[in-house]
Design an enzyme around this catalytic site. Sequence first.
Site, PDB file in Angstrom:
ATOM      1  CD  GLN A  13      -2.967  -1.075   2.302  1.00 42.66           C
ATOM      2  OE1 GLN A  13      -3.253  -2.131   2.839  1.00 42.66           O
ATOM      3  NE2 GLN A  13      -3.478   0.076   2.702  1.00 42.66           N
ATOM      4  NE  ARG A  66     -13.316   0.491   3.645  1.00 42.85           N
ATOM      5  CZ  ARG A  66     -13.842  -0.020   2.570  1.00 42.85           C
ATOM      6  NH1 ARG A  66     -13.732  -1.287   2.314  1.00 42.85           N
ATOM      7  NH2 ARG A  66     -14.476   0.754   1.722  1.00 42.85           N
ATOM      8  CB  CYS A  67      -8.531   1.092  11.255  1.00 42.24           C
ATOM      9  SG  CYS A  67      -6.912   1.217  10.521  1.00 42.24           S
ATOM     10  CD  GLU A 111      -9.169   3.957   6.790  1.00 41.96           C
ATOM     11  OE1 GLU A 111      -8.944   4.689   7.743  1.00 41.96           O
ATOM     12  OE2 GLU A 111      -8.482   2.978   6.494  1.00 41.96           O
TER      13      GLU A 111
HETATM   14  N1  MCN Z   1     -13.528   9.702  -3.331  1.00 43.18           N
HETATM   15  C1  MCN Z   1     -14.367  10.575  -3.986  1.00 43.18           C
HETATM   16  N2  MCN Z   1     -14.753  11.742  -3.368  1.00 43.18           N
HETATM   17  C2  MCN Z   1     -14.363  12.028  -2.099  1.00 43.18           C
HETATM   18  C3  MCN Z   1     -13.548  11.125  -1.412  1.00 43.18           C
HETATM   19  C4  MCN Z   1     -13.116   9.970  -2.058  1.00 43.18           C
HETATM   20  O1  MCN Z   1     -14.764  10.301  -5.114  1.00 43.18           O
HETATM   21  N3  MCN Z   1     -14.744  13.155  -1.506  1.00 43.18           N
HETATM   22  C5  MCN Z   1     -12.999   8.512  -4.011  1.00 43.18           C
HETATM   23  C6  MCN Z   1     -11.488   8.657  -4.226  1.00 43.18           C
HETATM   24  O2  MCN Z   1     -11.186   9.378  -5.357  1.00 43.18           O
HETATM   25  C7  MCN Z   1     -11.015   7.227  -4.255  1.00 43.18           C
HETATM   26  C8  MCN Z   1     -11.962   6.554  -3.290  1.00 43.18           C
HETATM   27  O3  MCN Z   1     -13.128   7.382  -3.190  1.00 43.18           O
HETATM   28  O4  MCN Z   1     -11.154   6.721  -5.554  1.00 43.18           O
HETATM   29  C9  MCN Z   1     -11.356   6.379  -1.881  1.00 43.18           C
HETATM   30  O5  MCN Z   1     -10.741   7.580  -1.513  1.00 43.18           O
HETATM   31  P1  MCN Z   1     -10.179   7.920  -0.063  1.00 43.18           P
HETATM   32  O6  MCN Z   1     -11.284   8.023   0.904  1.00 43.18           O
HETATM   33  O7  MCN Z   1      -9.253   9.059  -0.203  1.00 43.18           O
HETATM   34  O8  MCN Z   1      -9.361   6.632   0.388  1.00 43.18           O
HETATM   35  P2  MCN Z   1      -7.985   6.052  -0.208  1.00 43.18           P
HETATM   36  O9  MCN Z   1      -7.994   6.131  -1.658  1.00 43.18           O
HETATM   37  O10 MCN Z   1      -6.849   6.591   0.558  1.00 43.18           O
HETATM   38  O11 MCN Z   1      -8.179   4.529   0.139  1.00 43.18           O
HETATM   39  C10 MCN Z   1      -7.894   4.022   1.408  1.00 43.18           C
HETATM   40  C11 MCN Z   1      -9.110   3.395   2.067  1.00 43.18           C
HETATM   41  C12 MCN Z   1      -8.619   2.507   3.116  1.00 43.18           C
HETATM   42  S1  MCN Z   1      -7.539   3.131   4.242  1.00 43.18           S
HETATM   43  C13 MCN Z   1      -8.951   1.186   3.150  1.00 43.18           C
HETATM   44  S2  MCN Z   1      -8.393   0.260   4.448  1.00 43.18           S
HETATM   45  C14 MCN Z   1      -9.743   0.613   2.118  1.00 43.18           C
HETATM   46  C15 MCN Z   1     -10.578   1.602   1.400  1.00 43.18           C
HETATM   47  O12 MCN Z   1      -9.884   2.703   1.097  1.00 43.18           O
HETATM   48  N4  MCN Z   1      -9.256  -0.421   1.383  1.00 43.18           N
HETATM   49  C16 MCN Z   1      -9.881  -0.773   0.231  1.00 43.18           C
HETATM   50  N5  MCN Z   1     -11.374   1.106   0.416  1.00 43.18           N
HETATM   51  C17 MCN Z   1     -10.995  -0.015  -0.257  1.00 43.18           C
HETATM   52  N6  MCN Z   1     -11.654  -0.396  -1.381  1.00 43.18           N
HETATM   53  C18 MCN Z   1     -11.209  -1.474  -2.073  1.00 43.18           C
HETATM   54  N7  MCN Z   1     -11.876  -1.826  -3.201  1.00 43.18           N
HETATM   55  N8  MCN Z   1     -10.125  -2.181  -1.698  1.00 43.18           N
HETATM   56  C19 MCN Z   1      -9.451  -1.867  -0.577  1.00 43.18           C
HETATM   57  O13 MCN Z   1      -8.379  -2.557  -0.213  1.00 43.18           O
HETATM   58 CU1  CUM Z   2      -6.042   1.086   8.658  1.00 40.65          CU
HETATM   59  S1  CUM Z   2      -6.733   0.132   7.105  1.00 40.65           S
HETATM   60 MO1  CUM Z   2      -6.555   1.448   5.665  1.00 40.65          MO
HETATM   61  O1  CUM Z   2      -5.729   2.596   6.640  1.00 40.65           O
HETATM   62  O2  CUM Z   2      -5.320   0.896   4.709  1.00 40.65           O
END
Ligand code: MCN
Ligand code: CUM
Length: 805
Positions: free
Chosen positions: A237, A384-385, A760
């Site tokens: 990651q 997811r924390c 998350e």
């Molecule tokens: N997004 C959006 N508009 C927003 C916020 C987010 O359209 N206002 C979209 C983003 O562009 C992105 C997605 O939603 O495509 C997730 O964005 P974000 O919340 O920034 O999270 P991350 O991309 O940093 O993803 C991490 C988060 C975590 S920590 C875990 S754990 C998790 C999760 O995402 N693991 C996943 N969702 C998952 N989904 C899949 N399919 N697989 C995982 O392993």
């Molecule tokens: Cu703590 S689960 Mo996500 O932060 O990759």
Amino acid sequence: MNDMTITRAEREAKLEGMGCKRKRVEDIRFTQGKGNYVDDVKLPGMLHGDFVRSPHPHARIKSIDKEKALKVPGVLAVLTAEDLKGVNLAWMPTLAGDVQMVLADGKVLFQNQEVAFVVATDRYAADDGINAVEVEYEALPVLVDPFHAMDADAPVLREDLEGKTEGAHGPRKHHNHIFEWTVGDRDLTDAAFRKAEVTIKEMISYHRTHPSPLETCQCLCSFDKVKGELTIYGTFQAPHVIRTVVALIAKIPEHKIHVIAPDIGGGFGNKVGAYPGYICAAVASIVTGRPVKWVEDRIENLCATSFARDYHMTTEIAATKEGKVTGLRVHVLADHGAFDACADPSKWPAGFFNIVTGSYDFPTAHLAVDGVYTNKAPGGVAYRCSFRVTEAAYCIERAMDILAQKLGMDPAELRLKNFIRQEQFPYHSALGWEYDSGDYHTAMKKMMDTVDYAGLRREQAEKRAAFRRGETREIMGLGISFFTEIVGAGPSKNCDILGIAMFDSCEIRLHPTGAGIARMGTKSQGQGHETTWAQIIATEIGIPADDIMVEEGNTDTAPYGLGTYGSRSTPVAGAAIAMAARKVKAKAQMIAAYRLEVHEDDLEWDIDGFRVKGLPEKFLGMKDICWIAYNAPPPGMEPGLEAVSYYDPPNMTYPFGAYLCVMDIDVDTGVYKVRRFYALDDCGTRINPMIIEGQVHGGLTEAFAIAMGQEIRYDENGNVVTGSFMDFFLPTAVETPHWETDFTVTPSPHHPIGAKGVGESPNVGGVPAFSNAVNDAFSFLGSTHIQMPHDFWRNWQAAKALGAV
Ligand code: MCN
Ligand code: CUM
């Protein structure tokens, strides 16, 4: 020139920018079986490694005999801690400031711990080799219950720390103590409790569980002796962090390490940390001179790589008799297993658990967290924390319901009474955070109106009366959860990983014909970054999202970034994308001004190009500007059109949401039915509503699993009893309820596009909604708190204990 034959709306739609339900571009390859995962990568001469694991949770290793294993056809090497000592890699540093055995050194500290690494020409031979390694163990007393970890006569687990009274986060109180972390004002909080008219106290446990990505942890290491270069394909990651850590511990120059994270089949936090398999595969490749692959199986994944939660939270709230909260006191006993391998920003031993004041205006609060060692697998945080925010949200949302029950107040009313009000933002919480924006009352009321909350409560009252009359054996629960998350680690002033500030990055390069590539320091594991990042760029610079290729995961080409976890990608890299796009746009504006023969300030941006103010026909589109940038840039200007941004956010973002779960439980069988689940999320500006919905569906399904049965459980002898999908609850389409999603939009004031994270949120908000529903169902029978997970058997036990069966 401006194409006058299409309308503004059509021009805008063509971009598929922010707000568009753009279909996921990565799914074209995924749905055709054309994804490229680590196990798809096959290199010439590749070998396979696999672990001998300990059957004992705590034992001294008397001897390891490799002799027979080395005679197994196909087996080329068997590595033990003694071999790793030769290269100083028998132990490795953890992200939390502890050290961890790569291979058992003298003793084992948890069941399934890595003891020896067998390298063979194929996986089957490696497996035969494992069975032929002879290990002699001497069993030691086992410590399973964290509440007994600091007993005077508790067995010493970490002999390597013998006599050490200082840990990575301050003094240690006991040989099994890792750290104590305190935040808040103890005296003021104690005073609030002394003055309180009403108080509650409950020990709220959030049990140990584990993420279940379809693809387990794995890597392929290939050391090129001639060039002195190490290439690592891995399910990472945070690829750049892995590169830096490898450079530091293996003493290979960082530019000679190539880390490639290809497609990832789910991460959920499981792939943030560094595991013994990575080190062993790398060492084995260096030793044998051939590429070595290591792929976990499901049981190994569940039993040995990073677990989640295992927080035992003694929670107290002080309040007035009208239900105004006046103080919060929480003590957490954190079970970290054998090594503290928590993946937190380095300065935060309990992550952002101090968001535990939640969405409420607590004038004062105090928090203390004690981390302890037990004979269980190491890890922590992942799943997811967002760094213990899940535990914090569960703690406060459960406690608010308990308080409502004691006050005889409706839990929704209690929440409305104590919410931070809209005009209080930016809000300074008693435990030190600055919440950027929120409108809690609007979200809560929208939820209550949509589900007809008052009507549901009336129905519940009727059902309870019918139950008492003996007309039904079913009880009904309403589970409210109103969560505030903190995501987007993070500002370098308070977040780093091993000293590296937690910024993120984006590089955008536009080609002459008006298409381009964008590269980021983040790494999608299923979140759809290839789709959404292009949408930000499309809106910012007017190039259709389809013309932007997004690339992540190759440390040779991507700018340095801290990776994807903690829903940080949108808050941090999303901001970097907008900032890089704005740099590109600024140069484009200079080119347009020169071409249109006006001053830059006389231009205005119009969807996909620049227009001279007041002269609508004088327009230059972005595609044309790209060509000019490579063909005839203004005199004195460098050709090309590209920019890079490294973004250090000024603050984190604080998404929030209002969830409601309606559940019916049959007291005679404990069987529950989720009749309705409503989830309203506010993640600020929404980039792709369809992706957000998918994220919410996935996160809610995980929350459902965790709250209703999913658990890594150990028996009293330290054996894992839920180490496979036979016993570990993984909901399928059959069990999964229907999800109703909704939203409000409260943009982040400091983020360039106003977006907050969302990935998350559904797990953070979902778990308390399910658990509150179960607890609410049983509350009229006299219970205040039933521990998770709420599987059928435990529900039936609860009903029995309350005299309902
Ligand atoms: N997004 C959006 N508009 C927003 C916020 C987010 O359209 N206002 C979209 C983003 O562009 C992105 C997605 O939603 O495509 C997730 O964005 P974000 O919340 O920034 O999270 P991350 O991309 O940093 O993803 C991490 C988060 C975590 S920590 C875990 S754990 C998790 C999760 O995402 N693991 C996943 N969702 C998952 N989904 C899949 N399919 N697989 C995982 O392993
Ligand atoms: Cu703590 S689960 Mo996500 O932060 O990759």
